[in-house]
Design a protein around this motif. Structure first.
Motif, PDB file in Angstrom:
ATOM      1  N   ARG A  77      -8.207   8.653  10.701  1.00  0.00           N
ATOM      2  CA  ARG A  77      -7.768   7.864   9.531  1.00  0.00           C
ATOM      3  C   ARG A  77      -8.013   8.156   8.468  1.00  0.00           C
ATOM      4  O   ARG A  77      -7.097   8.409   7.128  1.00  0.00           O
ATOM      5  N   GLY A  85      -3.026   9.712   0.846  1.00  0.00           N
ATOM      6  CA  GLY A  85      -3.627   9.113  -0.089  1.00  0.00           C
ATOM      7  C   GLY A  85      -3.943  10.199  -1.203  1.00  0.00           C
ATOM      8  O   GLY A  85      -3.110   9.423  -3.186  1.00  0.00           O
ATOM      9  N   MET A  87      -2.474  13.393  -1.063  1.00  0.00           N
ATOM     10  CA  MET A  87      -1.514  13.795  -0.989  1.00  0.00           C
ATOM     11  C   MET A  87      -2.049  15.143  -1.443  1.00  0.00           C
ATOM     12  O   MET A  87      -1.579  16.164  -1.894  1.00  0.00           O
TER      13      MET A  87
ATOM     14  N   MET B  17       3.465  12.460  -8.208  1.00  0.00           N
ATOM     15  CA  MET B  17       3.160  11.584  -7.568  1.00  0.00           C
ATOM     16  C   MET B  17       1.505  11.114  -8.607  1.00  0.00           C
ATOM     17  O   MET B  17       0.968  12.808  -8.070  1.00  0.00           O
ATOM     18  N   SER B  18       1.365  10.228  -8.704  1.00  0.00           N
ATOM     19  CA  SER B  18      -0.714  10.308  -8.928  1.00  0.00           C
ATOM     20  C   SER B  18      -0.546   9.924  -8.204  1.00  0.00           C
ATOM     21  O   SER B  18      -0.443   9.514  -7.450  1.00  0.00           O
ATOM     22  N   ILE B  19      -2.225  10.687  -8.017  1.00  0.00           N
ATOM     23  CA  ILE B  19      -2.940  10.101  -6.257  1.00  0.00           C
ATOM     24  C   ILE B  19      -3.413   8.962  -6.852  1.00  0.00           C
ATOM     25  O   ILE B  19      -4.288   8.285  -5.822  1.00  0.00           O
ATOM     26  N   TRP B  21      -1.343   6.674  -6.664  1.00  0.00           N
ATOM     27  CA  TRP B  21      -0.565   5.736  -6.763  1.00  0.00           C
ATOM     28  C   TRP B  21      -0.579   4.460  -5.973  1.00  0.00           C
ATOM     29  O   TRP B  21       0.062   2.736  -5.952  1.00  0.00           O
ATOM     30  N   TRP B  22      -1.188   4.400  -5.527  1.00  0.00           N
ATOM     31  CA  TRP B  22      -1.949   2.855  -4.189  1.00  0.00           C
ATOM     32  C   TRP B  22      -2.893   2.180  -4.631  1.00  0.00           C
ATOM     33  O   TRP B  22      -3.144   0.797  -5.242  1.00  0.00           O
ATOM     34  N   ILE B  32      -4.740   1.258   1.700  1.00  0.00           N
ATOM     35  CA  ILE B  32      -5.914   2.563   1.688  1.00  0.00           C
ATOM     36  C   ILE B  32      -7.284   1.105   1.632  1.00  0.00           C
ATOM     37  O   ILE B  32      -8.298   2.757   1.935  1.00  0.00           O
ATOM     38  N   ARG B  34      -8.188  -0.588   3.408  1.00  0.00           N
ATOM     39  CA  ARG B  34      -7.949  -0.860   5.561  1.00  0.00           C
ATOM     40  C   ARG B  34      -8.348   1.277   5.715  1.00  0.00           C
ATOM     41  O   ARG B  34      -9.477   1.050   6.696  1.00  0.00           O
ATOM     42  N   GLU B  35      -8.294   1.691   5.531  1.00  0.00           N
ATOM     43  CA  GLU B  35      -8.187   3.196   5.902  1.00  0.00           C
ATOM     44  C   GLU B  35      -9.393   3.532   5.122  1.00  0.00           C
ATOM     45  O   GLU B  35     -10.199   4.346   6.012  1.00  0.00           O
ATOM     46  N   LEU B  36     -10.282   3.543   4.432  1.00  0.00           N
ATOM     47  CA  LEU B  36     -11.227   3.948   4.105  1.00  0.00           C
ATOM     48  C   LEU B  36     -12.248   3.342   4.810  1.00  0.00           C
ATOM     49  O   LEU B  36     -13.571   3.982   4.813  1.00  0.00           O
ATOM     50  N   SER B  38     -12.912   3.517   7.394  1.00  0.00           N
ATOM     51  CA  SER B  38     -13.345   4.326   8.576  1.00  0.00           C
ATOM     52  C   SER B  38     -14.502   5.337   8.176  1.00  0.00           C
ATOM     53  O   SER B  38     -14.927   6.030   8.412  1.00  0.00           O
TER      54      SER B  38
END
Lengths: 117, 135
Positions: A77, A85, A87, B17-19, B21-22, B32, B34-36, B38
């Motif tokens: 993940r 995220g 990039m 693109m800005s980091i 973006w989310w 994001i 949810r991914e974090l 981990s």
């Protein structure tokens, strides 16, 4: 757009297994050992009891699977979160080695500990 | 230095693109987060390794670890970890029907049933762990 890697199903399987075992078991562990016992809601099992429990073959297998698969779940993940995220797709190889390498290192350490406890 | 005129012809166009973006949209943000989760799963795996090591070292080392893990800092950290791993469990079980299709004969089992079974198993397994530790 994403190039398919031939070894991806392998990492995905570890990711899936880790996601499942951690989803089932980690919350109750954190709640019991990290919150309920320190706050005195329930009593802490004594050292001998816990050591005996940890030496039981089923517990050894369970702890090993829980720790190792959880780490591989993170590795997969986190790898894609860094790609998409932050990039950082251009650092692909370093990220790949860092993520799965850490998970592998954790697996080896856990294996040794659980074997010799 | 060449004086010949050359038109600027980039071979590919990269949209900057800005980091972050989310941050702008809730579904991206939840994705994001949810991914974090981990990271917190891995953090707890490391805590388990530390505990395993202390258990192996002997009663004194184990007791010392228990003392250091009973302070307000440790409890706060564990509460944060708990919130994130709960988020992981809930989102994981909700996605279960997407990852596995269960069929009985030719009939596909509805996703809601798979989710419900996962949640029930979660409660049962957690209850099992509590039972083992409180004996």
């Amino acid at each position: 757009m994403q190039k398919k890697r031939s070894n991806d199903p392998f990492w995905w399987t570890l990711f899936g297994a880790g996601g499942t075992i951690s989803a089932f078991f980690i919350p109750v562990h954190v709640l019991l050992f990290g919150i309920a016992m320190p706050l005195g809601w329930i009593s802490v099992p004594d050292y001998e009891t816990l050591l005996q429990l940890a030496q039981h073959p089923v517990t050894r297998l369970y702890i090993f699977a829980l720790v190792s698969l959880s780490l591989f779940h993170w590795a997969h993940r986190f790898r894609y979160t860094l790609y998409d995220g932050l990039m950082l797709k251009h650092l692909e190889h370093y990220i790949f080695i860092f993520c799965y390498g850490s998970a592998l290192a954790g697996t080896v350490i856990t294996g040794v500990l659980i074997w010799t406890i | 230095m060449s004086t010949r005129y050359e038109r600027y012809r980039p071979t590919s166009y990269h949209h900057k693109m800005s980091i972050f973006w989310w941050v702008k949209r809730k579904p991206y943000m939840l994705f994001i987060i949810r991914e974090l989760t981990s990271i917190f799963v891995a953090a707890y795996a490391i805590i388990l390794i530390v505990k395993l090591n202390a258990l192996k070292q002997g009663a004194e080392v184990w007791e010392a670890l228990l003392v250091s893990l009973s302070g307000p800092f440790s409890v706060t950290v564990h509460i944060v970890v708990f919130i994130f791993v709960l988020f992981h469990s809930i989102t994981w079980f909700k996605l279960a029907p997407t990852a596995m299709v269960v069929k009985i004969g030719k009939k596909k089992i509805p996703g809601s049933i798979i989710i419900a079974v996962n949640f029930m198993m979660w409660i049962l397994l957690s209850g099992g762990i509590v039972w083992i530790l409180l004996q």
